[in-house]
Design an enzyme around this catalytic site. Structure first.
Site, PDB file in Angstrom:
ATOM      1  N   ASP A   1       3.287  -4.679   7.881  1.00 31.00           N
ATOM      2  CA  ASP A   1       2.156  -3.318   7.963  1.00 31.00           C
ATOM      3  C   ASP A   1       0.958  -4.348   8.504  1.00 31.00           C
ATOM      4  O   ASP A   1       0.710  -5.238   7.665  1.00 31.00           O
ATOM      5  CB  ASP A   1       1.540  -2.561   6.767  1.00 31.00           C
ATOM      6  CG  ASP A   1       0.460  -2.472   6.159  1.00 31.00           C
ATOM      7  OD1 ASP A   1       0.083  -2.350   6.780  1.00 31.00           O
ATOM      8  OD2 ASP A   1       0.760  -1.438   5.367  1.00 31.00           O
TER       9      ASP A   1
ATOM     10  N   HIS B   1       0.841  -1.526  -0.152  1.00 32.09           N
ATOM     11  CA  HIS B   1       0.022   0.249   0.078  1.00 32.09           C
ATOM     12  C   HIS B   1       0.774   0.853   0.142  1.00 32.09           C
ATOM     13  O   HIS B   1       2.190   1.470   0.303  1.00 32.09           O
ATOM     14  CB  HIS B   1      -0.994  -0.421   1.531  1.00 32.09           C
ATOM     15  CG  HIS B   1      -1.784   1.270   1.252  1.00 32.09           C
ATOM     16  ND1 HIS B   1      -1.467   2.712   1.618  1.00 32.09           N
ATOM     17  CD2 HIS B   1      -3.200   1.068   1.112  1.00 32.09           C
ATOM     18  CE1 HIS B   1      -2.150   2.928   1.624  1.00 32.09           C
ATOM     19  NE2 HIS B   1      -3.390   2.024   1.439  1.00 32.09           N
TER      20      HIS B   1
ATOM     21  N   CYS C   1      -4.930   2.766  -3.500  1.00 34.97           N
ATOM     22  CA  CYS C   1      -3.248   2.974  -2.943  1.00 34.97           C
ATOM     23  C   CYS C   1      -2.369   1.786  -3.075  1.00 34.97           C
ATOM     24  O   CYS C   1      -1.907   1.845  -2.421  1.00 34.97           O
ATOM     25  CB  CYS C   1      -3.513   3.048  -1.391  1.00 34.97           C
ATOM     26  SG  CYS C   1      -4.848   4.621  -1.099  1.00 34.97           S
TER      27      CYS C   1
ATOM     28  N   GLN D   1      -4.132  -4.743   7.025  1.00 37.08           N
ATOM     29  CA  GLN D   1      -5.258  -5.748   6.478  1.00 37.08           C
ATOM     30  C   GLN D   1      -4.869  -7.576   7.303  1.00 37.08           C
ATOM     31  O   GLN D   1      -5.592  -8.321   7.077  1.00 37.08           O
ATOM     32  CB  GLN D   1      -5.275  -6.015   5.288  1.00 37.08           C
ATOM     33  CG  GLN D   1      -5.742  -5.141   4.416  1.00 37.08           C
ATOM     34  CD  GLN D   1      -6.502  -4.491   4.056  1.00 37.08           C
ATOM     35  OE1 GLN D   1      -7.643  -5.402   5.606  1.00 37.08           O
ATOM     36  NE2 GLN D   1      -7.013  -2.837   3.758  1.00 37.08           N
TER      37      GLN D   1
ATOM     38  N   LYS E   1     -10.255  -0.542  10.848  1.00 32.37           N
ATOM     39  CA  LYS E   1      -9.956  -1.753   9.658  1.00 32.37           C
ATOM     40  C   LYS E   1     -11.062  -2.722  10.248  1.00 32.37           C
ATOM     41  O   LYS E   1     -11.095  -3.512  10.054  1.00 32.37           O
ATOM     42  CB  LYS E   1      -8.986  -1.958   9.174  1.00 32.37           C
ATOM     43  CG  LYS E   1      -9.157  -1.396   8.250  1.00 32.37           C
ATOM     44  CD  LYS E   1      -7.676  -1.412   7.171  1.00 32.37           C
ATOM     45  CE  LYS E   1      -7.086  -0.592   6.331  1.00 32.37           C
ATOM     46  NZ  LYS E   1      -8.003   0.569   5.665  1.00 32.37           N
TER      47      LYS E   1
HETATM   48  N1  C6P Z   1      -6.498   0.386   3.114  1.00 36.52           N
HETATM   49  C1  C6P Z   1      -8.172   0.464   1.297  1.00 36.52           C
HETATM   50  O1  C6P Z   1      -8.788   0.208   0.695  1.00 36.52           O
HETATM   51  P1  C6P Z   1      -4.745   3.645   7.592  1.00 36.52           P
HETATM   52  O2  C6P Z   1      -5.415   4.839   6.032  1.00 36.52           O
HETATM   53  O3  C6P Z   1      -3.600   4.523   7.386  1.00 36.52           O
HETATM   54  O4  C6P Z   1      -5.406   3.759   8.088  1.00 36.52           O
HETATM   55  O5  C6P Z   1      -4.657   2.492   6.691  1.00 36.52           O
HETATM   56  C2  C6P Z   1      -3.682   2.631   5.686  1.00 36.52           C
HETATM   57  C3  C6P Z   1      -3.400   1.507   5.103  1.00 36.52           C
HETATM   58  C4  C6P Z   1      -1.881   0.598   4.671  1.00 36.52           C
HETATM   59  N2  C6P Z   1      -1.810  -1.143   4.150  1.00 36.52           N
HETATM   60  C5  C6P Z   1      -3.140  -0.816   4.466  1.00 36.52           C
HETATM   61  C6  C6P Z   1      -2.019  -2.635   3.968  1.00 36.52           C
HETATM   62  C7  C6P Z   1      -3.950  -1.376   3.420  1.00 36.52           C
HETATM   63  O6  C6P Z   1      -4.644  -1.488   3.513  1.00 36.52           O
HETATM   64  C8  C6P Z   1      -4.291   0.740   4.538  1.00 36.52           C
HETATM   65  C9  C6P Z   1      -5.970   1.440   3.952  1.00 36.52           C
HETATM   66  C10 C6P Z   1      -7.693   1.021   2.408  1.00 36.52           C
HETATM   67  O7  C6P Z   1      -7.164  -1.104   1.436  1.00 36.52           O
HETATM   68  C11 C6P Z   1      -7.443   2.041   2.429  1.00 36.52           C
HETATM   69  S1  C6P Z   1      -6.543   2.529   1.292  1.00 36.52           S
END
Ligand code: C6P
Length: 406
Positions: free
Chosen positions: A198, A121, A361, A201, A224
């Site tokens: 990370d 991401h 993203c 997910q 999430k």
């Molecule tokens: N992915 C998706 O729809 P934040 O925005 O900081 O809470 O998370 C960022 C992020 C980082 N790593 C991974 C693997 C992610 O999936 C995400 C967020 C969402 O896939 C929003 S773009």
């Protein structure tokens, strides 16, 4: 799992959208919130709202207790060794940026190497790209196999004695790939480098034990996993966090301030400058209690059943490309031939079905897939087989609509 009872915990799911009962298949973007979490936040603001670590008054003490209790709940949930290893942040993005700015600036120099993958991401890619530009260190990518997994043999080739940090997602938000973190940690540590995971997910869907994974840093977002937006966590091994400099300076994080110099509080507070995300942390603790009572194993099993059921049916429809490996987490990324994913998502939305469309993203991953965008359906504990049926029927309708129009 009693899905009917679980669905009753999520008030948002009861509504109709565009005249149809809502089918929410966008939990990878953000999960819905159960009453338990909504009530915990509500109760804090109604009864216990005060700033933390400051006042001696009763309400302030109650707020501080709840905020610090949330840290203990996170510690238990991800099996950290020490409570000081849990830093509250705004989310995954902020947590990763903290490590890149602090650990990165202190430990990474010209001629060092930073290793990531092309499935990251943007939040686990751009901070390292920027660090590499700032320091002159080389940014290297572990290549992806044709099914969207990574092979340990490639990790062995890419990680060298020059590698200082490896940053990798536990679960891809696009492919659903589940990466072998424990095995990667072994390779990384053999080269005296550190591993950041990370977990955005990962933690909502898998039992996470940071000590068993043996990662050095683990970042995730509350929203999430049924908690409010604006709260996240950076886990870091105590010995590493202790050496690291804060990146945000101001109230809360100081020990003593003089005109020309200051000292910082101990862990974890030296990384929590300013009034913290108190209600968010309390909501996160409630989400942890909720998910723990249902059982992460049960949730993962349920998602697996839904994904298998959905893929079985999608394979019966001509012209649907599904991206990602056979063994995947609870999401399906796909495209319908000759239909833009935004159009797919728009037709589904007209039927009350929420999916995400776009680059998710992950533009470098889109490049690897040879597309500019995809659609994605992501499942969570409150989804049902009926949701999958509605989704499949919606896709059939989308296909027919675009075949007849063009
Ligand atoms: N992915 C998706 O729809 P934040 O925005 O900081 O809470 O998370 C960022 C992020 C980082 N790593 C991974 C693997 C992610 O999936 C995400 C967020 C969402 O896939 C929003 S773009």
């Amino acid at each position: 799992m009693d899905i009917k009872a679980i669905r009753a915990d999520f008030p948002l799911l009861e509504q109709e959208v565009n005249g149809f009962p809502l089918v929410y298949l966008d939990s990878a973007a953000t999960a819905q919130k159960p009453n338990r979490v909504i009530e915990a936040v509500n109760s804090y603001y109604r009864m216990d709202n005060a700033n933390v670590h400051r006042g001696v008054h009763t309400i302030g003490t109650r707020a501080t207790e709840q905020y610090e209790n949330a840290r203990d709940r996170v510690k238990q949930f991800i099996h950290a060794e020490h409570r000081e290893e849990i830093i509250f942040t705004r989310g995954t993005t902020t947590a990763i940026n903290l490590v890149a700015s602090s650990y990165g600036s202190q430990h990474i120099q010209r001629d060092d190497e930073i290793v990531i993958t092309q499935m990251e991401h943007h939040s686990n890619l751009i901070p390292w790209q920027q660090l590499s530009k700032r320091t002159g260190a080389t940014l290297k990518y572990i290549p992806l196999e044709s099914d969207g997994t990574i092979s340990l043999a490639e990790v062995e080739k890419i990680v060298t004695h020059k590698t200082k940090i490896v940053a990798i997602t536990q679960v891809s938000n696009v492919l659903g790939t589940i990466n072998p973190i424990k095995e990667i940690a072994e390779i990384v540590h053999r080269h005296d480098a550190v591993l950041l995971v990370d977990g955005a997910q990962g933690v909502p869907h898998l039992q996470v034990d940071v000590q068993d994974l043996n990662c050095d840093f683990y970042a995730f977002s509350g929203h999430k996993m049924c908690a409010p937006t604006g709260i996240g966590v950076l886990y870091g091994k105590k010995a590493l966090l202790e050496q690291m400099e804060p990146v945000e300076f101001g109230g809360e994080m100081i020990d003593f301030v003089d005109l020309y110099d200051s000292t910082w509080k101990d862990l974890p507070w030296k990384f929590e400058g300013g009034t913290p995300i108190i209600a968010g942390a309390i909501g996160l603790a409630a989400a942890i209690d909720y998910l723990t009572e249902i059982g992460l194993d049960q949730i993962a099993l349920h998602e697996r059943e839904l994904v298998d059921y959905a893929i079985e049916q999608l394979k019966l429809i001509d012209g649907i490309d599904i991206y990602g490996p056979e063994h995947r987490a609870g999401l399906i990324t796909f495209n319908i031939a000759d239909v833009h994913p935004h159009d797919t998502a728009t037709v589904l939305d007209a039927e009350g079905i929420a999916v995400r469309a776009g680059h998710h993203c992950a533009q470098p991953l889109m490049k690897w897939l040879g597309v500019t965008a995809t659609a994605r359906a992501s499942f969570y504990l409150y989804n049902t087989k009926q949701d999958v049926d509605r989704f499949v029927a919606g896709l059939q309708k989308t296909k027919e609509f675009f075949t007849n129009v063009f």
